[in-house]
Scaffold this motif. Sequence first.
Motif, PDB file in Angstrom:
ATOM      1  N   LEU A 222       0.815  -1.216   0.000  1.00  0.00           N
ATOM      2  CA  LEU A 222       0.000   0.000   0.000  1.00  0.00           C
ATOM      3  C   LEU A 222       0.850   1.269   0.000  1.00  0.00           C
ATOM      4  O   LEU A 222       0.315   2.375  -0.028  1.00  0.00           O
ATOM      5  CB  LEU A 222      -0.900   0.019   1.241  1.00  0.00           C
ATOM      6  N   GLY A 223       2.155   1.110   0.092  1.00  0.00           N
ATOM      7  CA  GLY A 223       3.027   2.289   0.135  1.00  0.00           C
ATOM      8  C   GLY A 223       3.068   2.931   1.507  1.00  0.00           C
ATOM      9  O   GLY A 223       3.414   4.099   1.655  1.00  0.00           O
ATOM     10  N   GLU A 224       2.706   2.158   2.544  1.00  0.00           N
ATOM     11  CA  GLU A 224       2.682   2.720   3.894  1.00  0.00           C
ATOM     12  C   GLU A 224       3.909   2.336   4.701  1.00  0.00           C
ATOM     13  O   GLU A 224       4.104   2.816   5.808  1.00  0.00           O
ATOM     14  CB  GLU A 224       1.454   2.194   4.668  1.00  0.00           C
ATOM     15  N   MET A 225       4.716   1.420   4.160  1.00  0.00           N
ATOM     16  CA  MET A 225       5.862   0.931   4.928  1.00  0.00           C
ATOM     17  C   MET A 225       7.059   0.759   4.013  1.00  0.00           C
ATOM     18  O   MET A 225       6.913   0.340   2.861  1.00  0.00           O
ATOM     19  CB  MET A 225       5.486  -0.415   5.567  1.00  0.00           C
TER      20      MET A 225
ATOM     21  N   MET B 177      -5.495  -6.284  -0.470  1.00  0.00           N
ATOM     22  CA  MET B 177      -6.154  -4.996  -0.305  1.00  0.00           C
ATOM     23  C   MET B 177      -7.668  -5.179  -0.436  1.00  0.00           C
ATOM     24  O   MET B 177      -8.146  -5.808  -1.362  1.00  0.00           O
ATOM     25  CB  MET B 177      -5.646  -4.047  -1.405  1.00  0.00           C
ATOM     26  N   SER B 178      -8.414  -4.660   0.507  1.00  0.00           N
ATOM     27  CA  SER B 178      -9.858  -4.816   0.421  1.00  0.00           C
ATOM     28  C   SER B 178     -10.445  -3.711  -0.466  1.00  0.00           C
ATOM     29  O   SER B 178      -9.776  -2.733  -0.801  1.00  0.00           O
ATOM     30  CB  SER B 178     -10.482  -4.764   1.815  1.00  0.00           C
TER      31      SER B 178
ATOM     32  N   GLU C 178       3.074 -10.504   0.000  1.00  0.00           N
ATOM     33  CA  GLU C 178       1.782 -10.638   0.648  1.00  0.00           C
ATOM     34  C   GLU C 178       1.254 -12.064   0.471  1.00  0.00           C
ATOM     35  O   GLU C 178       1.396 -12.644  -0.596  1.00  0.00           O
ATOM     36  CB  GLU C 178       0.818  -9.651  -0.010  1.00  0.00           C
TER      37      GLU C 178
ATOM     38  N   SER D 267     -11.866 -12.368   1.649  1.00  0.00           N
ATOM     39  CA  SER D 267     -11.043 -11.429   2.416  1.00  0.00           C
ATOM     40  C   SER D 267     -10.500 -10.326   1.526  1.00  0.00           C
ATOM     41  O   SER D 267     -10.200  -9.225   1.977  1.00  0.00           O
ATOM     42  CB  SER D 267      -9.910 -12.167   3.135  1.00  0.00           C
ATOM     43  N   LYS D 268     -10.370 -10.618   0.222  1.00  0.00           N
ATOM     44  CA  LYS D 268      -9.923  -9.583  -0.707  1.00  0.00           C
ATOM     45  C   LYS D 268     -10.950  -8.454  -0.757  1.00  0.00           C
ATOM     46  O   LYS D 268     -10.615  -7.278  -0.778  1.00  0.00           O
ATOM     47  CB  LYS D 268      -9.762 -10.177  -2.108  1.00  0.00           C
ATOM     48  N   LEU D 269     -12.230  -8.840  -0.771  1.00  0.00           N
ATOM     49  CA  LEU D 269     -13.280  -7.846  -0.893  1.00  0.00           C
ATOM     50  C   LEU D 269     -13.517  -7.093   0.410  1.00  0.00           C
ATOM     51  O   LEU D 269     -13.717  -5.891   0.424  1.00  0.00           O
ATOM     52  CB  LEU D 269     -14.588  -8.521  -1.320  1.00  0.00           C
ATOM     53  N   PHE D 270     -13.478  -7.827   1.506  1.00  0.00           N
ATOM     54  CA  PHE D 270     -13.889  -7.188   2.753  1.00  0.00           C
ATOM     55  C   PHE D 270     -12.736  -6.956   3.715  1.00  0.00           C
ATOM     56  O   PHE D 270     -12.912  -6.277   4.716  1.00  0.00           O
ATOM     57  CB  PHE D 270     -14.989  -8.025   3.422  1.00  0.00           C
ATOM     58  N   GLY D 271     -11.571  -7.510   3.412  1.00  0.00           N
ATOM     59  CA  GLY D 271     -10.411  -7.290   4.277  1.00  0.00           C
ATOM     60  C   GLY D 271     -10.551  -8.059   5.574  1.00  0.00           C
ATOM     61  O   GLY D 271     -11.551  -7.947   6.256  1.00  0.00           O
TER      62      GLY D 271
ATOM     63  N   ASN E 236       2.049   8.390  -0.977  1.00  0.00           N
ATOM     64  CA  ASN E 236       2.822   7.219  -0.606  1.00  0.00           C
ATOM     65  C   ASN E 236       3.860   7.639   0.436  1.00  0.00           C
ATOM     66  O   ASN E 236       4.875   8.219   0.109  1.00  0.00           O
ATOM     67  CB  ASN E 236       3.475   6.677  -1.887  1.00  0.00           C
ATOM     68  N   THR E 237       3.567   7.353   1.698  1.00  0.00           N
ATOM     69  CA  THR E 237       4.453   7.827   2.765  1.00  0.00           C
ATOM     70  C   THR E 237       5.756   7.042   2.832  1.00  0.00           C
ATOM     71  O   THR E 237       6.755   7.550   3.313  1.00  0.00           O
ATOM     72  CB  THR E 237       3.759   7.772   4.142  1.00  0.00           C
ATOM     73  N   ALA E 238       5.746   5.807   2.332  1.00  0.00           N
ATOM     74  CA  ALA E 238       6.971   4.994   2.373  1.00  0.00           C
ATOM     75  C   ALA E 238       8.071   5.628   1.521  1.00  0.00           C
ATOM     76  O   ALA E 238       9.229   5.684   1.928  1.00  0.00           O
ATOM     77  CB  ALA E 238       6.680   3.576   1.906  1.00  0.00           C
TER      78      ALA E 238
END
Lengths: 270, 84
Positions: free
Chosen positions: A189-192, B1-2, A257, A264-268, B13-15
């Motif tokens: 997700l580009g968060e880490m 990703m949901s 991943e 789970s793809k749809l609803f997480g 994109n913070t990473a």
Amino acid sequence: MARIIVVTSGKGGVGKTTTSAAIAMGLAKRGHKTAVIDFDVGLRNLDLIMGCERRVVYDLVNVINNEATLNQALIRDKRCDQLFILPASQTRDKDALTTEGVGKILEELSKDFKYIVCDSPAGIERGATLAMYFADDAFVVTNPEVSSVRDSDRMLGILSSKSRRAENGEEPIKEYLLLSRYSPDRVKLGEMLSVDDVQEILSLHLLGVIPESKSVLNASNSGTPVILDEQSDAGQAYTDIVARYLGETKPHRFIEEEKKGLFSKLFGSK
Amino acid sequence: MSLLDYFRSSKTNTASLAKERLQILVAHERASRNQPSYLPELQQELLAVIRKYVNVGQDAITVNFEQDGNQETLELNIVLPDER
């Protein structure tokens, strides 16, 4: 002669003690006589993670001050007879550690043991610098997070200038990266920071990635090194790390991943 | 990703921001790591001496230390104010 490994990071809470306990148990389970030493004088915790907190009688500082012999202070692990734990003192302060004292203990252990794992405290004070001073190998535990990466780089600087090997002009300490608390889905997700990002910044040889895992807390709750939880992802990651350290080729895992189902793809699910 | 995440994740994109900041910081800290520890003090004292004669600002002096093989270079750069 024993091989001395320091587990270091600079920053606290990244998983040094978890890692020390896991790799010491892993090496011992592979049949190598291993000692693991807690250098966090005043704030010992390795005994708790190893599950031997009620068997501590003497500690590192007692041995340095000749109040106990090394054999009296070493605690033999109940699950693996090749593993011994040397706890830190809970009551003294870090100034009780001396370079000569630690050097003497490591020299004595070296006659009998194959691997000596030094669990470094956080920070760059005496306990931390002494834990790395005599090392042959350094496991740099890093989280994919800015402050941890920066502190790791700082530790690399100290490793290359303030160790016995550096002072004697010997071959430098071998440094390895252990990237812990990794979440492939957040990386996607580009968060880490990704494992490639961290490697590019630190230019270190990657020994393994340990995924963010519930099993680590479960293991510490029960005083069992997480490597003994063979079903868990973190346990398997450490088993791989020990194997790679011993020279085996194992493809890296836990970087991508996990495949999820449509639901789970749809609803997480996480 | 949901599915929900998909709509939420169009943020920055913070990473990559983290990586960029770290690269700059680490490069800077590595460069100053090999410098002698007296450098900041030297810079302060030089500044004090120059200020006896010329009124210069805090950042009028840059002290640069470089190591190239066996050769160490100390580069000193003083910017004087325009004469009126």
